[in-house]
Design a protein around this motif. Structure first.
Motif, PDB file in Angstrom:
ATOM      1  N   THR A  23       0.861  -1.175   0.000  1.00 40.77           N
ATOM      2  CA  THR A  23       0.000   0.000   0.000  1.00 40.77           C
ATOM      3  C   THR A  23       0.893   1.219   0.000  1.00 40.77           C
ATOM      4  O   THR A  23       1.956   1.192   0.613  1.00 40.77           O
ATOM      5  CB  THR A  23      -0.841   0.004   1.305  1.00 40.77           C
ATOM      6  OG1 THR A  23      -1.499  -1.249   1.420  1.00 40.77           O
ATOM      7  CG2 THR A  23      -1.850   1.136   1.335  1.00 40.77           C
ATOM      8  N   VAL A  24       0.459   2.296  -0.670  1.00 37.74           N
ATOM      9  CA  VAL A  24       1.215   3.547  -0.586  1.00 37.74           C
ATOM     10  C   VAL A  24       0.252   4.651  -0.147  1.00 37.74           C
ATOM     11  O   VAL A  24      -0.828   4.791  -0.706  1.00 37.74           O
ATOM     12  CB  VAL A  24       1.966   3.872  -1.906  1.00 37.74           C
ATOM     13  CG1 VAL A  24       1.046   3.911  -3.104  1.00 37.74           C
ATOM     14  CG2 VAL A  24       2.728   5.184  -1.799  1.00 37.74           C
ATOM     15  N   VAL A  25       0.630   5.342   0.904  1.00 33.35           N
ATOM     16  CA  VAL A  25      -0.215   6.400   1.457  1.00 33.35           C
ATOM     17  C   VAL A  25       0.557   7.718   1.463  1.00 33.35           C
ATOM     18  O   VAL A  25       1.412   7.946   2.322  1.00 33.35           O
ATOM     19  CB  VAL A  25      -0.674   6.061   2.898  1.00 33.35           C
ATOM     20  CG1 VAL A  25      -1.615   7.140   3.422  1.00 33.35           C
ATOM     21  CG2 VAL A  25      -1.328   4.701   2.953  1.00 33.35           C
ATOM     22  N   PRO A  26       0.281   8.590   0.479  1.00 38.68           N
ATOM     23  CA  PRO A  26       0.977   9.882   0.445  1.00 38.68           C
ATOM     24  C   PRO A  26       0.580  10.754   1.638  1.00 38.68           C
ATOM     25  O   PRO A  26      -0.565  10.722   2.077  1.00 38.68           O
ATOM     26  CB  PRO A  26       0.483  10.523  -0.856  1.00 38.68           C
ATOM     27  CG  PRO A  26      -0.197   9.443  -1.618  1.00 38.68           C
ATOM     28  CD  PRO A  26      -0.669   8.428  -0.635  1.00 38.68           C
ATOM     29  N   MET A  27       1.550  11.487   2.141  1.00 39.45           N
ATOM     30  CA  MET A  27       1.273  12.441   3.221  1.00 39.45           C
ATOM     31  C   MET A  27       0.890  13.775   2.590  1.00 39.45           C
ATOM     32  O   MET A  27       0.905  13.919   1.368  1.00 39.45           O
ATOM     33  CB  MET A  27       2.512  12.594   4.104  1.00 39.45           C
ATOM     34  CG  MET A  27       2.916  11.290   4.758  1.00 39.45           C
ATOM     35  SD  MET A  27       4.402  11.439   5.774  1.00 39.45           S
ATOM     36  CE  MET A  27       5.271   9.954   5.254  1.00 39.45           C
ATOM     37  N   VAL A  28       0.601  14.755   3.414  1.00 32.94           N
ATOM     38  CA  VAL A  28       0.277  16.082   2.894  1.00 32.94           C
ATOM     39  C   VAL A  28       1.498  16.603   2.111  1.00 32.94           C
ATOM     40  O   VAL A  28       2.641  16.367   2.496  1.00 32.94           O
ATOM     41  CB  VAL A  28      -0.127  17.026   4.055  1.00 32.94           C
ATOM     42  CG1 VAL A  28       0.987  17.218   5.059  1.00 32.94           C
ATOM     43  CG2 VAL A  28      -0.594  18.370   3.535  1.00 32.94           C
ATOM     44  N   SER A  29       1.253  17.292   1.003  1.00 33.30           N
ATOM     45  CA  SER A  29       2.353  17.778   0.151  1.00 33.30           C
ATOM     46  C   SER A  29       3.064  18.954   0.816  1.00 33.30           C
ATOM     47  O   SER A  29       2.514  19.593   1.723  1.00 33.30           O
ATOM     48  CB  SER A  29       1.783  18.228  -1.191  1.00 33.30           C
ATOM     49  OG  SER A  29       0.881  19.291  -0.976  1.00 33.30           O
ATOM     50  N   SER A  30       4.273  19.243   0.348  1.00 29.83           N
ATOM     51  CA  SER A  30       4.999  20.379   0.930  1.00 29.83           C
ATOM     52  C   SER A  30       5.872  21.056  -0.122  1.00 29.83           C
ATOM     53  O   SER A  30       6.041  20.557  -1.231  1.00 29.83           O
ATOM     54  CB  SER A  30       5.845  19.915   2.121  1.00 29.83           C
ATOM     55  OG  SER A  30       6.689  18.856   1.740  1.00 29.83           O
ATOM     56  N   MET A  31       6.403  22.218   0.255  1.00 23.58           N
ATOM     57  CA  MET A  31       7.287  22.979  -0.632  1.00 23.58           C
ATOM     58  C   MET A  31       8.544  23.334   0.143  1.00 23.58           C
ATOM     59  O   MET A  31       8.475  23.941   1.211  1.00 23.58           O
ATOM     60  CB  MET A  31       6.584  24.264  -1.088  1.00 23.58           C
ATOM     61  CG  MET A  31       7.414  25.098  -2.063  1.00 23.58           C
ATOM     62  SD  MET A  31       6.705  26.752  -2.335  1.00 23.58           S
ATOM     63  CE  MET A  31       5.292  26.374  -3.337  1.00 23.58           C
ATOM     64  N   ASP A  32       9.690  22.940  -0.404  1.00 24.32           N
ATOM     65  CA  ASP A  32      10.978  23.255   0.220  1.00 24.32           C
ATOM     66  C   ASP A  32      11.490  24.583  -0.348  1.00 24.32           C
ATOM     67  O   ASP A  32      11.038  25.020  -1.413  1.00 24.32           O
ATOM     68  CB  ASP A  32      11.963  22.115  -0.110  1.00 24.32           C
ATOM     69  CG  ASP A  32      13.224  22.151   0.742  1.00 24.32           C
ATOM     70  OD1 ASP A  32      13.337  23.018   1.629  1.00 24.32           O
ATOM     71  OD2 ASP A  32      14.114  21.315   0.505  1.00 24.32           O
ATOM     72  N   HIS A  33      12.378  25.227   0.354  1.00 26.08           N
ATOM     73  CA  HIS A  33      13.060  26.438  -0.139  1.00 26.08           C
ATOM     74  C   HIS A  33      14.544  26.153  -0.015  1.00 26.08           C
ATOM     75  O   HIS A  33      15.119  26.296   1.064  1.00 26.08           O
ATOM     76  CB  HIS A  33      12.659  27.657   0.690  1.00 26.08           C
ATOM     77  CG  HIS A  33      11.193  27.984   0.630  1.00 26.08           C
ATOM     78  ND1 HIS A  33      10.224  27.169   1.150  1.00 26.08           N
ATOM     79  CD2 HIS A  33      10.536  29.043   0.082  1.00 26.08           C
ATOM     80  CE1 HIS A  33       9.029  27.711   0.937  1.00 26.08           C
ATOM     81  NE2 HIS A  33       9.191  28.850   0.284  1.00 26.08           N
ATOM     82  N   LYS A  34      15.150  25.705  -1.123  1.00 23.40           N
ATOM     83  CA  LYS A  34      16.502  25.143  -1.041  1.00 23.40           C
ATOM     84  C   LYS A  34      17.615  26.178  -1.065  1.00 23.40           C
ATOM     85  O   LYS A  34      18.697  25.934  -0.536  1.00 23.40           O
ATOM     86  CB  LYS A  34      16.729  24.154  -2.185  1.00 23.40           C
ATOM     87  CG  LYS A  34      16.001  22.848  -1.957  1.00 23.40           C
ATOM     88  CD  LYS A  34      16.358  21.763  -2.946  1.00 23.40           C
ATOM     89  CE  LYS A  34      15.620  20.501  -2.546  1.00 23.40           C
ATOM     90  NZ  LYS A  34      15.346  19.581  -3.628  1.00 23.40           N
ATOM     91  N   ARG A  35      17.353  27.329  -1.706  1.00 25.26           N
ATOM     92  CA  ARG A  35      18.436  28.313  -1.835  1.00 25.26           C
ATOM     93  C   ARG A  35      18.627  29.080  -0.530  1.00 25.26           C
ATOM     94  O   ARG A  35      17.691  29.268   0.239  1.00 25.26           O
ATOM     95  CB  ARG A  35      18.132  29.298  -2.963  1.00 25.26           C
ATOM     96  CG  ARG A  35      17.945  28.649  -4.305  1.00 25.26           C
ATOM     97  CD  ARG A  35      19.264  28.082  -4.849  1.00 25.26           C
ATOM     98  NE  ARG A  35      19.161  27.908  -6.283  1.00 25.26           N
ATOM     99  CZ  ARG A  35      19.567  28.821  -7.168  1.00 25.26           C
ATOM    100  NH1 ARG A  35      20.142  29.943  -6.775  1.00 25.26           N
ATOM    101  NH2 ARG A  35      19.413  28.599  -8.456  1.00 25.26           N
ATOM    102  N   ALA A  36      19.861  29.561  -0.351  1.00 30.58           N
ATOM    103  CA  ALA A  36      20.217  30.194   0.918  1.00 30.58           C
ATOM    104  C   ALA A  36      19.534  31.540   1.134  1.00 30.58           C
ATOM    105  O   ALA A  36      19.235  31.910   2.267  1.00 30.58           O
ATOM    106  CB  ALA A  36      21.728  30.376   0.989  1.00 30.58           C
ATOM    107  N   LEU A  37      19.283  32.276   0.032  1.00 24.73           N
ATOM    108  CA  LEU A  37      18.835  33.666   0.187  1.00 24.73           C
ATOM    109  C   LEU A  37      17.422  33.892  -0.338  1.00 24.73           C
ATOM    110  O   LEU A  37      16.899  33.077  -1.116  1.00 24.73           O
ATOM    111  CB  LEU A  37      19.810  34.602  -0.552  1.00 24.73           C
ATOM    112  CG  LEU A  37      21.293  34.428  -0.208  1.00 24.73           C
ATOM    113  CD1 LEU A  37      22.160  35.330  -1.089  1.00 24.73           C
ATOM    114  CD2 LEU A  37      21.547  34.726   1.266  1.00 24.73           C
TER     115      LEU A  37
END
Ligand code: AMP
Ligand code: GLY
Length: 424
Positions: free
Chosen positions: A203-217
């Motif tokens: 079974t695969v159960v996705p969690m709530v989606s998210s957005m990363d902010h990878k750059r330093a500035l």
């Protein structure tokens, strides 16, 4: 129950705080953890990559359940070692962790099983890669095959940059043996979404989606980092997209790993790009993301430990995995100069009226004081009914955490908010 969590960052702190909410838990150990976690877990001075010592500790201390959180020990086979010693674990085997451990493997898997991803070529010979680059479409993306602390990806705007990237990775070995093989792939554009998913291989159960902010500035300028902040849910990830990802990416990936005799059990991280030709996989991680976990887990209403045990027992379909409809924002507070050069050893203090979630990463305890000890020092996560409120609250709370040389982005969540307001 006695539980141990391998790892030392903000992600592990978020996992520990969530596991602690299970009333069955009597003791939590962090291997090695960090000084900022000392009120939540017993710190054990064993490095996350020292698999023999981790296994010995688990056996000697009658650990009932182990969570291996970081990529290195998973790729090195920590779960295999613990399982062989009779310890129940959350995390993929070495055979399955290769989905993150080798980009050449994961790209080939996607090609073989028709899972949408950027077009690519794999090279084990620098000369051949350089010849290919004479005519390859530009911009292009050059990736070291193996683990490289999240730094093994070079986006080349020109042919020269691409060739330099190949030379630094394959000849100068800037990422060590991780660069013995490289992937050169098509440059894609579109919004990025992180989706973590529980899976037991059935079974695969996705969690709530998210957005990363990878750059330093701010405004996505500066160098790539381990992640400067996150928001959840990700407004680009509509229900329609979620359905498409489930059908074309998540389920096919689980099936592909089963077909390869590499059944994946644990948390599978899908790094997705929503291109004009549909969602495509940018990368897989064999683990919870950092700092995605710091916004995803605070939104989980169900019991994390129960879900993890269900994954280990291959009965995830019976587990309740429910997320609240709230929004979360995590602002990472780093040491000024991160990710390049920074000073540490400054005292961290938190005002008594701080009332958000605090997840420590680069902190140590000395003579009863909490001191900075790393680039990313901590994350502040606020949960509110709307994203707008979560962002405001997170930044209000950041003002209540103090250490010299503190640095953080001021625009975490700004892009997501603009999408919600219809500006993007
Ligand atoms: P990764 O370490 O694979 O997550 O890559 C780091 C970042 O590089 C991703 O979050 C993307 O922003 C970017 N990236 C990786 N692959 C591609 C690609 N094929 N096209 C455009 N950007 C990419
Ligand atoms: N936030 C991206 C990662 O954990 O690799």
């Amino acid at each position: 129950m006695k539980v141990m969590v391998v790892g030392s960052g903000g992600r592990e702190h978020a996992i520990i705080k969530k596991i602690k909410q299970n009333p069955k838990v009597t003791e939590i150990y962090a291997l090695p953890g960090n000084g900022g976690m000392k009120d939540d877990a017993t710190l054990v001075n064993i490095g996350a990559k020292d698999i023999p010592a981790i296994t010995e500790f688990a056996v000697n201390n009658n650990i009932d359940f182990a969570v291996v959180a970081p990529d290195d020990p998973l790729v090195l086979g920590a779960v295999d070692s613990l399982t062989a010693a009779g310890i129940k674990c959350f995390g993929p085997s070495k055979a399955a962790a290769i989905i993150e451990g080798s980009k050449a493997f994961s790209k080939q898997l996607m090609k073989d099983y028709k899972i949408p991803t950027a077009d690519f070529r794999i090279f084990n010979d620098a000369q051949k890669a350089l010849e290919y680059l004479e005519t390859a479409p530009i911009p292009t993306v050059v990736k070291a095959d193996g683990l490289a602390l999240g730094k093994g990806v070079i986006i080349a705007e020109t042919r020269e940059q691409a060739k330099d990237a190949v030379k630094s990775i394959m000849n100068d070995k800037i990422f060590g043996d991780s660069g013995n093989n490289i992937v050169i792939e098509e440059f894609l554009t579109g919004p990025e979404v992180s989706v973590l998913a529980f899976t037991d291989g059935k079974t695969v159960v996705p969690m709530v989606s998210s957005m990363d902010h990878k750059r330093a500035l701010d405004n996505d300028k500066g160098l790539n980092t381990g992640g400067m902040g996150t928001v959840a849910p990700n407004p680009y990830y509509t229900e329609k997209t979620a359905k498409e990802c489930m059908e074309k990416i998540f389920i096919p990936t689980i099936n592909a790993m089963n077909a390869e005799n590499r059944t994946f059990k644990g948390c599978l991280y899908f790094g997705l790009m929503l291109t004009e030709n549909g969602p495509k996989v940018i990368e897989y991680n064999c683990r919870f993301g950092d700092p995605e976990t710091q916004v995803v887990l605070p939104l989980l209403e169900s019991d994390l430990l129960d879900i993890m045990i269900a994954v280990a027992d291959e009965r995830l379909s019976e587990a309740e995995v429910k997320f609240s409809g709230n929004s979360a924002c995590c602002v990472v507070m780093a040491s000024n100069g991160y990710p390049v050069k920074y000073d540490t050893g400054y005292e961290i203090t938190v005002d008594s009226d701080f009332d958000s979630n605090l997840y420590f990463a680069g902190a140590k305890c000395e003579n009863g004081k909490l001191l900075t000890s790393g680039g990313r020092v901590l994350g502040v996560t606020a949960v509110e009914s709307t994203l707008n409120k979560a962002i405001s609250k997170a930044y209000e709370s950041v003002e209540k955490v103090h250490f010299e040389n503190a640095f953080y982005r001021k625009d975490i969540g700004a892009k997501a908010l603009a999408v919600l307001k219809g500006e993007n």
